[in-house]
Every structure is written in structure tokens, then in C-alpha cells.
Design a protein around this motif. Structure first.
Motif, PDB file in Angstrom:
ATOM      1  N   UNK A 318       1.525   3.139  -0.392  1.00  0.00           N
ATOM      2  CA  UNK A 318       0.418   2.128  -0.805  1.00  0.00           C
ATOM      3  C   UNK A 318       0.309   1.495   0.320  1.00  0.00           C
ATOM      4  N   UNK A 319       0.929   0.930   1.075  1.00  0.00           N
ATOM      5  CA  UNK A 319       0.624   0.381   2.247  1.00  0.00           C
ATOM      6  C   UNK A 319      -0.214   0.958   3.307  1.00  0.00           C
ATOM      7  N   UNK A 320       0.109   2.271   3.531  1.00  0.00           N
ATOM      8  CA  UNK A 320      -0.697   3.118   4.222  1.00  0.00           C
ATOM      9  C   UNK A 320      -2.085   3.095   3.734  1.00  0.00           C
ATOM     10  N   UNK A 321      -2.207   3.424   2.569  1.00  0.00           N
ATOM     11  CA  UNK A 321      -3.537   3.791   1.723  1.00  0.00           C
ATOM     12  C   UNK A 321      -4.472   2.574   1.879  1.00  0.00           C
ATOM     13  N   UNK A 322      -3.712   1.348   1.476  1.00  0.00           N
ATOM     14  CA  UNK A 322      -4.539   0.090   1.618  1.00  0.00           C
ATOM     15  C   UNK A 322      -5.100  -0.181   3.112  1.00  0.00           C
ATOM     16  N   UNK A 323      -4.327   0.231   4.325  1.00  0.00           N
ATOM     17  CA  UNK A 323      -4.637  -0.101   5.528  1.00  0.00           C
ATOM     18  C   UNK A 323      -5.823   1.021   5.839  1.00  0.00           C
ATOM     19  N   UNK A 324      -5.719   2.266   5.315  1.00  0.00           N
ATOM     20  CA  UNK A 324      -6.831   3.149   5.669  1.00  0.00           C
ATOM     21  C   UNK A 324      -8.111   2.682   4.948  1.00  0.00           C
ATOM     22  N   UNK A 325      -7.885   2.143   3.917  1.00  0.00           N
ATOM     23  CA  UNK A 325      -9.096   1.532   2.993  1.00  0.00           C
ATOM     24  C   UNK A 325      -9.859   0.689   3.984  1.00  0.00           C
ATOM     25  N   UNK A 326      -9.023  -0.133   4.656  1.00  0.00           N
ATOM     26  CA  UNK A 326      -9.474  -1.319   5.120  1.00  0.00           C
ATOM     27  C   UNK A 326     -10.376  -0.971   6.315  1.00  0.00           C
ATOM     28  N   UNK A 327      -9.823   0.061   7.043  1.00  0.00           N
ATOM     29  CA  UNK A 327     -10.584   0.742   8.098  1.00  0.00           C
ATOM     30  C   UNK A 327     -11.952   1.294   7.682  1.00  0.00           C
ATOM     31  N   UNK A 328     -12.033   1.687   6.494  1.00  0.00           N
ATOM     32  CA  UNK A 328     -13.174   2.283   6.132  1.00  0.00           C
ATOM     33  C   UNK A 328     -14.516   1.562   6.493  1.00  0.00           C
ATOM     34  N   UNK A 329     -14.543   0.270   5.982  1.00  0.00           N
ATOM     35  CA  UNK A 329     -15.703  -0.675   6.502  1.00  0.00           C
ATOM     36  C   UNK A 329     -16.016  -0.526   7.804  1.00  0.00           C
ATOM     37  N   UNK A 330     -14.995  -0.203   8.703  1.00  0.00           N
ATOM     38  CA  UNK A 330     -15.385  -0.476  10.222  1.00  0.00           C
ATOM     39  C   UNK A 330     -15.641   1.032  10.566  1.00  0.00           C
ATOM     40  N   UNK A 331     -16.013   2.047   9.933  1.00  0.00           N
ATOM     41  CA  UNK A 331     -16.454   3.386  10.200  1.00  0.00           C
ATOM     42  C   UNK A 331     -15.411   4.360  10.536  1.00  0.00           C
ATOM     43  N   UNK A 332     -14.062   3.883  10.184  1.00  0.00           N
ATOM     44  CA  UNK A 332     -12.853   5.086  10.222  1.00  0.00           C
ATOM     45  C   UNK A 332     -12.557   5.512   8.758  1.00  0.00           C
ATOM     46  N   UNK A 333     -12.923   6.913   8.675  1.00  0.00           N
ATOM     47  CA  UNK A 333     -12.921   7.457   7.423  1.00  0.00           C
ATOM     48  C   UNK A 333     -11.813   8.621   7.405  1.00  0.00           C
ATOM     49  N   UNK A 334     -10.651   7.964   6.889  1.00  0.00           N
ATOM     50  CA  UNK A 334      -9.191   8.744   7.005  1.00  0.00           C
ATOM     51  C   UNK A 334      -9.351   9.995   6.425  1.00  0.00           C
ATOM     52  N   UNK A 335     -10.343  10.373   5.554  1.00  0.00           N
ATOM     53  CA  UNK A 335     -10.475  11.588   5.096  1.00  0.00           C
ATOM     54  C   UNK A 335     -11.153  12.572   5.808  1.00  0.00           C
ATOM     55  N   UNK A 336     -11.601  12.060   7.097  1.00  0.00           N
ATOM     56  CA  UNK A 336     -12.096  13.149   7.937  1.00  0.00           C
ATOM     57  C   UNK A 336     -10.938  13.371   9.185  1.00  0.00           C
ATOM     58  N   UNK A 337     -11.070  14.849   9.301  1.00  0.00           N
ATOM     59  CA  UNK A 337      -9.890  15.159  10.215  1.00  0.00           C
ATOM     60  C   UNK A 337      -9.945  14.605  11.635  1.00  0.00           C
ATOM     61  N   UNK A 338     -11.159  14.442  12.160  1.00  0.00           N
ATOM     62  CA  UNK A 338     -11.393  14.050  13.618  1.00  0.00           C
ATOM     63  C   UNK A 338     -11.048  12.562  13.714  1.00  0.00           C
ATOM     64  N   UNK A 339     -11.187  11.909  12.699  1.00  0.00           N
ATOM     65  CA  UNK A 339     -10.695  10.493  12.491  1.00  0.00           C
ATOM     66  C   UNK A 339      -9.228  10.135  13.006  1.00  0.00           C
ATOM     67  N   UNK A 340      -8.312  11.402  12.942  1.00  0.00           N
ATOM     68  CA  UNK A 340      -6.869  11.491  13.090  1.00  0.00           C
ATOM     69  C   UNK A 340      -6.747  11.861  14.637  1.00  0.00           C
ATOM     70  N   UNK A 341      -5.373  11.485  15.156  1.00  0.00           N
ATOM     71  CA  UNK A 341      -5.194  12.053  16.440  1.00  0.00           C
ATOM     72  C   UNK A 341      -4.712  13.639  16.002  1.00  0.00           C
TER      73      UNK A 341
END
Ligand code: ATP
Length: 959
Positions: A318-341
Motif C-alpha cells: 500500500x505504501x509503495x502504491x501510494x508513493x507511486x501515485x504521489x509521483x504521478x502529478x510530478x510526471x513520474x508514471x510508474x506504469x511506464x517501464x522507462x520510469x524505472x531503473x
């Protein structure tokens, strides 16, 4: 018990038939947990679990890269380490089963083939006629045929501490759980005696059905275990802290070398945070351990300990998903592969994580509890060979810290082969021969009837005594005079009896005598007590006032006592048929003295040496006996504790001791060498006062009344021939009753402690070196100095192999030259601390130096060949240090007695061969490359300097 019956018991053929029909008197052990289940339980350790999860993740990445070697290696290493330690533990636990076997071998008095004889408890069958006496445990369920003042402790079945048993239907208790004329297996005879016919054996007994006590495993925590747990906690916290530091260092270094975008960093941070939360059940307890060590003891919040692993995993997600969601407005889309290392970076981070976890695995001394269990189990088994049956595990080590031994006299210091040395019955002629006169009849019948002992005539050439040895000596004397006690005993009918107790110091029996056709009271006991109850004496010339003879008798007694003899006085009284006074009243109503008997019981030949050994080892030996001052002092002189310069300060009687106020008694016990005419309460007070003065007290006891003293002492030692109540209250049973075995137990205890110290010395040195090298190596260098698989091999060496090798070292006689340690001394002595730090830091300097010396390529990497040499040097340094650990505190060369230490040598060989195999064939799994023969020679020879320096230091110290 008005009418005595004659029993002949079963014949051998009947015993066999009964055994076939009803089975033996053994209890079926409970179904054991299957081995595979126990093995799986080993993986319950959270750290091992995390390592497995990390290995699984790494397996996933291996699929992508198509490179499986290291991952498979990690799996193998985990299974191997767990498997080997599991095997050692199983083996140790198996050795504890001995305790149960010995319980089944307790000898039981039984009528067989027309005789009274003894057979092991397991051989009792349905139909056997068993004799029960005070202090004994009932061997099977059965019906009472006779009972005399019989009281039974049924607490193990019904919780009832004292139940009266009888064969008289008028006295039956209708509300009792079990019939009043039945006795059950596992219950104990508190008072009186009886005869039972066995009706049920083995699993059919009530005990067999309700309790499985006989297969209980002793899981008590020993004081040493508590100390070691504290130490393990400490090392765990340090390891954990270093693991976090190492991970952070490696991670930051990686970030600097391979920069990633802010978005990628954010997502990685979210994943790590989620992981930290998911693993709360691992790190929170360690954090609380740290609080504990810092002196701020807090208990782990219930929310952490109660919630399961899965719940915490969900929280982490849950914490992980919430953090990912917080990043979304800042242009970090966790669903895109290149957003990851990238996968490569993820692989490296996972590697760092695994190194951190492995560091914890290396740091946590899992081998510590195992080495203690193994040492204790081995000691228990070997101590059994030297006649010490250890009932409570802690006793093995506490014996090593003992500063005072309070010992019984009869049997422990003496041979317990009592023989009538001389009789002085004043009504007999000078030759003391027995005939059919009234005097002779009174003596014969008194000895036969006023007694609880028996003779075993199975082998007519060698008649054996059973039961109370003093009384048996008297029966043997009758036998020598061609008079059989059995007929006399069977013919006389007992009306009432007071059995002998150490408090009472006499025994009395009221009988209808067919020989004298009278009701007679027979009394025998400590001469001064019997004399004090007499008004007259029966002499050759008729009855005389006792006072005229008292001086002569006392002189005669003193003479015997100064020859270390046990003395007994005999008296009787003819009772009016109409009298209905109680036996106690009759004893006090003025008796007629018959005479005295002196019984010899020589000192065991090996006792003086064993006593000298204890005295040299700084242990005080005090005799506590029910015998007279004269006898006790003479025995003390013969065993070597009583010196010519000793005086009245060093000896006291039980009565005088009781009269001393606590503060005076506290001082007096320090100087005391002999306590005579002692009663169990005096023994208990002595133990308590000694303990108050800081002594670690071992005390022996054989009677039921000794139980409180045995319980109070740090180590209670019961006698193999003692009562089962005493045995149960004790920590160790001396199967041969001998003092020599006590001295051996002390040597074992001290050796055991030393073996654990050796293991700690070895283990902590590796800990210091491995942790510092991996930490500094990953900070400074490019390559990891040791890989995960290599570290797991090192862990296997130190946690499992070394525990096995050092814990199984044979006992060392030299430990008896030292003074006793204090019980609360910390197990890591100052000498050990300096040794660990000095050797550990030297190794670190040497190994770090090597890392700098090895040539590097353009990327700053050391070649695989050199890293293989580095790994081998690391292991070989520890290998040689194992020999130093073996020689620790012996002052002798490590080669001393090496050929006898099969276990140690095999472990050393396994380490050496294992290392050669790993380096030669480990390949990618272990990141190794075969080393040339010449380099093997240089490494093995060069690192052996560790041993040579150790040898030189030991040589200098010896000089
Ligand atoms: P030890 O240390 O030698 O084992 P103890 O504590 O067992 O001694 P007791 O058995 O209490 O000594 O014996 C005390 C005295 O009681 C003996 O000296 C002896 O005179 C007397 N006594 C011992 N056994 C019996 C017995 N079975 N019947 C009567 N008197 C006895």
C-alpha cells in the motif's frame, strides 16, 4: 498388617508367558515430528527467509541474463548450511534420550521364583509381586496385598499430594479417584511400605495413558545460555547496523558511478520504503534488542508481533502504491517501464541488498546455541560413562563453577559394604554366640522383624543385601550365624511400626512374638538415643540399672567410633496384652537395653585422591553425616579433609548448629569441615548459609527428606541407590554413589565451559574480520572482497563446523589446577577480548593490505585469480586460528593430543578439502579460478604463521 503371607512370586516361565500376553512395562514414546518437518522449521528464521526471497528475486533476474551460476550457488549454500546445522542438532537431541532409557533401568524389588530379588523396571510384568518402600516410585499399576502406614504422593496423576492406602476395606476412601487398595505407576511412596500385585503394565497403566512425562525433553535455559543470548543479541545489533551502513555505502557509490534520474530515484525510494515496511517483523525486534542493550528495555508493540508476515507485506504494498501515485502529478508514471531503473541497476541494488543480508547471516552467531547444546549433550553422554546421570542440563556447567561440595558419608565416601564388626550384647556370653535362650531369641527376632531390609538368596554362594544397608548388615550377621531372618519375620505379626528416619534416628516395631509368646516392642537406633530411653539393662547376670553400665557402654562406643565405625544400640520391652498405648508412648515408657553393635564400612579407595583433586581445585569439601562426631571425624581424617591442626571450630553437631543464631552460623559454616548427627533441616540450612556467602554449592543426598536441600543447592546430586524422590529433586544422579564421580563432574563442567569459550574466541575473531573487511572493502574497492556465496561458506565453517569441532574436545584434566570461576563471571574474559581484538585487527590489516597490493586492470578491478587467492587466504587464516582456539587456556601446544581428537581433525580436514574444491571447481558460483599448486603451497605455508606465532606465545608463557 495382622497376618503375614508367604509369597513366592512368578517363575521365569510365568514371567515370559505374562510378557507375551500383556506386554512389557515400557511406555511407547509419543510419535515424533517427522524429520522433514523439523528441517522445514529451520527456515522459520526470518533472516534465512529474507535471504531466500532475495535469492528468488535474483533468480528472476538470472532468467533475463541467462546466468544462473551464482544464484544456484546461493541456494545450495543456504540449504547446505541449514542442513548441516540441522543434522548436528538432531544428533545432539538424540543423545538426550539416554535419560529416559536409564529411568527404565531403575531396579525394583520383586518376588520371583520363591526369592526376593531386583529386576529393572522395564522387566516388571503383570502378576509380579512387588515390594514398595518409602521414597520409591511405583513401577506399574496394581492391587495392594499388604500395606503398613502406606502414604502415596499421587500428584502426577490426580494432583493429590498425600493419599492413605490400605488393604483394610473398612478404611477405604469411597471418594478417592483410584481405589484405596490400588497404587499407580509414577506415584511415589511417601511413608510406610507395602506389597502389590501388578495388574497393568506399560501403556495400559493410567500413567501410560495420561502422561508422557518420560519422554519430556529438558528445555530449561541454563545461566550460561542466558549470558550467551545477551551476547548473540549484541552481535546481531552490530551486524545489523553494519549491514545497513554497507548497503547505503554500496548504493550511494553506485549512484555516483551510474547516475539515474530523479524520477527513477523516487520510484526506487518508494520500492525500498515499501520493502522496509514489509520486512518490519525482521528489523523491529532487532531495534528493540538495541534498546535493550542500551539499557532502555521496552517490549515490542503488540501490533508488530501479533500481525502476520502477510499483513505487513500488504502494508508495504500500500505504501509503495501510494508513493507511486504521489509521483504521478510530478510526471513520474510508474506504469511506464522507462520510469524505472534499468534491469542492470536493479540487479546491482539487489546484489547490495543480498550482501547486506548475508552480512547479518555472518554476524549472527547461530552456532552459539548449537555449540552449547552440543557440548551439553556430549558432556551428558560422556558423563554417563563416568557414572553421572545428568537430569537437568544446567547442572553440567554449574558443576564447573562449584566452590563447596557438601557430601554424605555412607556410600559416597565409604564403600557402603556394611559388615558387623563386633557385637556387645550384654546378655550373651563373651563369644556372643546365639542359641535358643530368651536373650538370643530377643536379639534374633528383634533384628529380623525390626527391619525393612531383605536378603537376595538367588545365588546361595553370594547372598546379596537389598534395602537399608545398616539393617541388611544385621541380617547378614544372622545369616552368618546360620539363622534365617525370613522365617522369623514371616511368623511374627507386626502390630505397628516406626521406620527409621534420620530425624528420629531409631526404628521401633511392635509385634506378637510366636517365639516368646508375648507382645514385644523392639527398638534399635543411634546408641545415645536408645540409651536415653532405657531404664535397665539385660546382662548375663540378670537385669541391672542402666546407670551402672552407662560409662562402660559409652567408652566402648567411643572406641568403635574412633575406628570410623557406625554404632547401633538395641532395646526391647514386653508389653501387656491389654495395653492400647501408641507405639510412640511405648517407646518412651522405659526400655530394657540389650547391647550394641559396631558396623564397619571402609572408605572407598579412590576417594582420598578425588578429595585431594577437589581441594587442589579450590573447592571446599564438607562432610554432612547422621553419624557420631567420632566416626565422622575419623572418616574426615582418612579422606584427607581433617588435618592435625583442626579443632572444635571445624566440627559441629546438628543440634548445636540449630542453636546458633544466623549471623554466628554464617561465619561458622565457612570453617566447618564436618557436620555430624545432622538432620535434613540442618543440611538445608548449611546449604542456604553457604549460598548467602556467595558459594556455589553442590550437595549430595539419598533420602526423601534430602529433597529440600537438593532443590536449594546450585547442584543437587542424588545417589543411584537413593530414593526416587531424592533423584527427582536432584540435578545429577551419581549412579555409583561415589565421590570420585563428583570430582569427575567438576572436571567435565569446567571443560565444557572452556570449550564454549574456545568456540567464542574463534567465532568472534571471524566475525570481527568478516564484517570489517566486507564493509571497508565495499567502501574502498571496486570489486566486492567476498561474494555472497563465499561469505556463506565462511559462515558454515565458523557456525557449524567449528561449533562441532571445538564443542566436542575431550575434557582436560588441567582445568582442575585452576581456582573455580565465579558463576556470574562474563564468559568472555579479558584475555579472550585482547586475543580477539589483536588477532582480528592483524588479520584485517593483512587482508586490506592485500587488496591494495593486488594489481588492478584499467577499470580498477582485481583479477579473478587474485580474488580467489584472497578468499583462500581469508579462509586459511581462520583455519590455522582454529588450532589456536583449540589450544586456548591449556598452556599446551595445539598439537598436544591432536591424534586423539578425531572430531577436531575431521572438521579441519573438511574445511581444507572444501576450500580446495570450491576454489578449483567453484567457477562462477563462487567467483573463483583454480589456483596453481605453488600458490597453494605459499598460501597454506604462509598463513600457517598464525599457528606458529600462537605456538611461540604458548611456549613463552609455559616457561
Ligand atoms: P551418612 O552420612 O553416613 O549417610 P546418614 O545421614 O545416612 O549418614 P543416618 O542414616 O541418619 O546417617 O544414621 C544416623 C545414626 O542412626 C547412625 O549412626 C546409626 O546409629 C543410626 N541408624 C542408622 N541406620 C539405622 C537403622 N536402619 N535403624 C536404626 N538406626 C539406624
Amino acid at each position: 498388617m495382622e497376618q503375614k503371607k508367604h509369597y513366592s512370586g512368578l517363575t521365569d516361565a510365568q514371567v515370559l508367558k505374562s510378557q507375551e500376553e500383556y506386554g512389557s512395562n515400557l511406555l511407547t514414546p509419543p510419535v515424533k515430528t517427522p524429520l522433514w518437518k523439523l528441517f522445514i522449521e529451520k527456515f522459520a528464521d526470518p533472516i534465512v527467509r529474507i535471504l531466500l526471497i532475495a535469492a528468488l528475486l535474483s533468480l528472476g533476474i538470472s532468467f533475463i541474463h541467462n546466468e544462473y551460476a551464482e544464484t544456484i550457488g546461493i541456494f545450495c549454500a543456504i540449504f547446505l548450511a541449514t542442513g548441516v546445522s540441522f543434522w548436528f542438532e538432531m544428533d545432539a537431541n538424540k543423545k538426550f534420550d539416554i535419560l529416559n532409557q536409564v529411568n527404565d533401568d531403575i531396579m525394583i524389588k520383586v518376588y520371583r521364583n520363591g526369592n526376593i530379588t531386583e529386576v529393572p523396571r522395564k522387566d516388571i510384568v503383570v502378576g509380579d509381586i512387588v515390594l514398595l518402600e518409602t521414597g520409591e516410585e511405583v513401577p506399574a499399576d496394581g492391587e495392594l496385598l499388604e500395606a503398613l502406614s502406606l502414604q502415596i504422593d499421587e500428584s502426577c496423576l490426580t494432583g493429590e499430594l498425600m493419599i492413605d492406602k490400605t488393604t483394610n476395606p473398612d478404611d477405604f476412601d469411597k471418594d478417592a479417584t483410584y481405589p484405596s487398595n490400588w497404587v499407580m505407576r509414577g506415584t511415589k511412596v511417601l511413608d510406610g511400605h507395602g506389597i502389590m500385585e501388578v495388574k497393568q503394565v506399560g501403556d495400559q497403566t493410567q500413567y501410560g495413558q495420561v502422561a508422557q512425562k518420560s519422554t519430556e525433553i529438558n528445555e530449561e535455559e541454563t545461566p550460561l545460555n542466558v549470558q550467551l543470548n545477551g551476547l548473540a543479541q549484541f552481535i546481531g545489533v552490530i551486524g545489523f547496523a553494519l549491514a545497513i551502513l554497507t548497503f547505503s555505502a554500496l548504493f550511494i557509490k553506485d549512484l555516483i558511478q551510474n547516475p539515474i534520474s530523479l524520477g527513477q530515484l523516487g520510484l526506487l525510494g518508494a520500492a525500498i520504503l515499501g520493502l522496509i515496511i514489509a520486512l518490519s517483523k525482521v528489523w523491529i525486534p532487532i531495534l528493540y534488542d538495541a534498546f535493550d542493550l542500551a539499557g532502555k528495555k521496552k517490549s515490542i508493540p503488540a501490533s508488530v508481533s501479533k500481525k502476520g508476515w502477510f499483513t505487513w507485506f500488504i502494508y508495504g504494498m500500500i505504501v509503495f502504491i501510494v508513493c507511486c501515485a504521489i509521483g504521478y502529478p510530478f510526471g513520474v508514471n510508474a506504469l511506464q517501464t522507462d520510469a524505472w531503473i534499468s534491469i542492470e541497476t536493479a540487479n546491482r541494488v539487489l546484489q547490495y541488498f543480498m550482501i547486506a543480508v548475508t552480512l547479518i547471516v555472518v554476524a549472527v552467531p547461530e552456532g552459539l546455541p548449537m555449540s552449547v547444546t552440543l557440548s551439553l549433550a556430549l558432556s551428558m553422554r560422556r558423563m554417563l560413562q563416568t557414572n553421572n546421570l545428568v537430569r537437568k542440563m544446567h547442572a553440567c556447567e554449574t558443576m564447573g563453577a562449584t566452590t563447596v561440595i557438601c557430601t554424605d558419608k555412607t556410600g559416597t565416601l565409604t564403600q557402603n559394604q556394611m559388615q558387623v564388626h563386633q557385637t556387645n550384647f550384654y546378655g550373651l556370653t563373651a563369644s556372643q554366640s546365639l542359641d535358643d535362650s530368651e536373650e538370643s531369641n530377643l536379639i534374633k527376632e528383634g533384628i529380623a522383624v525390626n527391619s525393612t531390609a531383605f536378603l537376595d538368596y538367588t545365588d546361595p554362594q553370594k547372598v546379596k543385601s537389598l534395602g537399608n544397608p545398616t539393617e541388611a548388615a544385621l541380617l547378614l550377621w544372622l545369616h552368618k550365624n546360620n539363622i534365617e531372618y525370613t522365617l522369623l519375620r514371616e511368623n511374627a505379626s507386626v502390630i505397628e511400626q516406626l521406620t527409621f528416619t534420620t530425624e528420629r534416628k531409631y526404628m521401633a516395631t511392635l509385634v506378637h512374638s510366636p517365639l516368646l509368646k508375648e507382645k514385644i516392642l523392639y527398638v534399635k537406633g543411634a546408641p545415645e538415643i536408645v540409651l536415653s530411653k532405657c531404664r535397665e539393662i539385660k546382662t548375663f547376670e540378670g537385669y541391672q540399672p542402666i546407670n551402672e553400665y552407662r560409662k562402660q557402654i559409652e567408652k566402648q562406643l567411643l572406641d568403635y567410633q574412633n575406628q570410623a565405625m557406625r554404632t547401633l544400640g538395641f532395646a526391647y520391652k514386653i508389653i501387656e496384652d491389654t495395653s492400647n498405648a501408641s507405639i510412640q508412648e511405648l517407646v518412651e515408657s522405659g526400655l530394657t537395653f540389650l547391647g550394641i553393635v559396631a558396623i564397619s564400612d571402609p572408605v572407598r579407595t579412590d576417594v582420598p585422591d578425588a578429595v585431594a583433586e577437589c581441594l587442589n581445585a579450590g573447592i571446599d569439601v564438607k562432610i554432612v553425616t547422621g553419624d557420631t562426631p567420632g566416626t565422622a571425624k575419623e572418616i574426615a581424617r582418612q579422606i584427607g579433609t581433617w588435618k592435625p591442626e583442626d579443632n572444635e571450630e571445624n566440627i559441629i553437631t546438628g543440634i548445636d548448629f540449630e542453636a546458633l543464631p544466623d549471623d554466628v552460623a554464617f561465619e561458622r559454616v565457612k570453617k566447618l569441615k564436618v557436620m555430624c548427627r545432622a538432620r535434613p533441616t540442618d543440611k538445608q540450612r548449611l546449604v542456604q548459609l553457604l549460598q548467602q556467602g556467595g558459594a556455589i554449592v553442590a550437595v549430595t543426598g539419598d533420602g526423601t527428606n534430602d529433597a529440600p536441600a537438593l532443590n536449594h543447592a546450585h547442584v543437587g546430586l542424588s545417589m543411584g541407590s537413593g530414593t526416587s524422590v531424592a533423584k527427582e529433586a536432584s540435578d545429577i544422579t551419581l549412579l555409583d554413589d561415589s565421590f570420585k564421580s563428583i570430582a569427575t563432574a567438576v572436571m567435565w563442567g569446567r571443560s565444557l565451559y572452556q570449550n564454549i569459550q574456545r568456540f567464542l574466541l574463534f567465532q568472534l575473531t571471524i566475525n570481527v574480520v568478516a564484517l570489517i573487511i566486507v564493509f571497508l572493502g565495499s567502501l574502498l574497492g571496486h570489486e566486492l572482497p567476498l561474494t555472497v556465496t563465499q561469505m556463506l561458506w565462511v559462515n558454515l565453517i565458523m557456525d557449524t563446523f567449528a561449533a562441532g569441532a571445538l564443542a566436542s574436545l575431550p575434557p582436560n584434566k588441567d582445568v582442575m589446577k585452576d581456582k573455580p570461576r565465579r558463576n556470574n563471571d562474563f564468559i568472555i574474559t579479558r584475555a579472550m577480548r585482547s586475543n580477539i581484538l589483536f588477532v582480528g585487527i592483524s588479520f584485517v590489516i593483512l587482508l586490506l593490505g592485500l587488496l591494495f597490493i593486488f594489481p588492478t586492470d584499467v577499470n580498477g578491478n582485481i583479477s579473478r585469480y587474485d580474488l580467489s587467492c584472497f578468499f583462500t587466504i581469508f579462509v586459511m587464516l581462520q583455519f590455522w586460528n582454529l588450532f589456536n582456539a583449540k589450544a586456548f587456556a591449556t598452556g599446551k601446544s595445539a598439537f598436544n593430543g591432536l591424534t586423539h581428537d578425531g572430531g577436531f581433525l575431521s572438521v579441519a580436514l573438511i574445511i581444507l578439502i572444501g576450500q580446495i574444491l570450491i576454489v578449483s571447481f567453484g567457477g562462477d558460483v563462487f567467483r573463483t579460478e583454480p589456483i596453481s599448486l605453488k600458490d597453494w603451497g605459499i598460501i597454506i605455508g604462509g598463513t600457517s604463521i598464525v599457528l606458529w606465532i600462537g605456538e611461540i606465545i604458548r611456549l613463552i608463557k609455559r616457561k
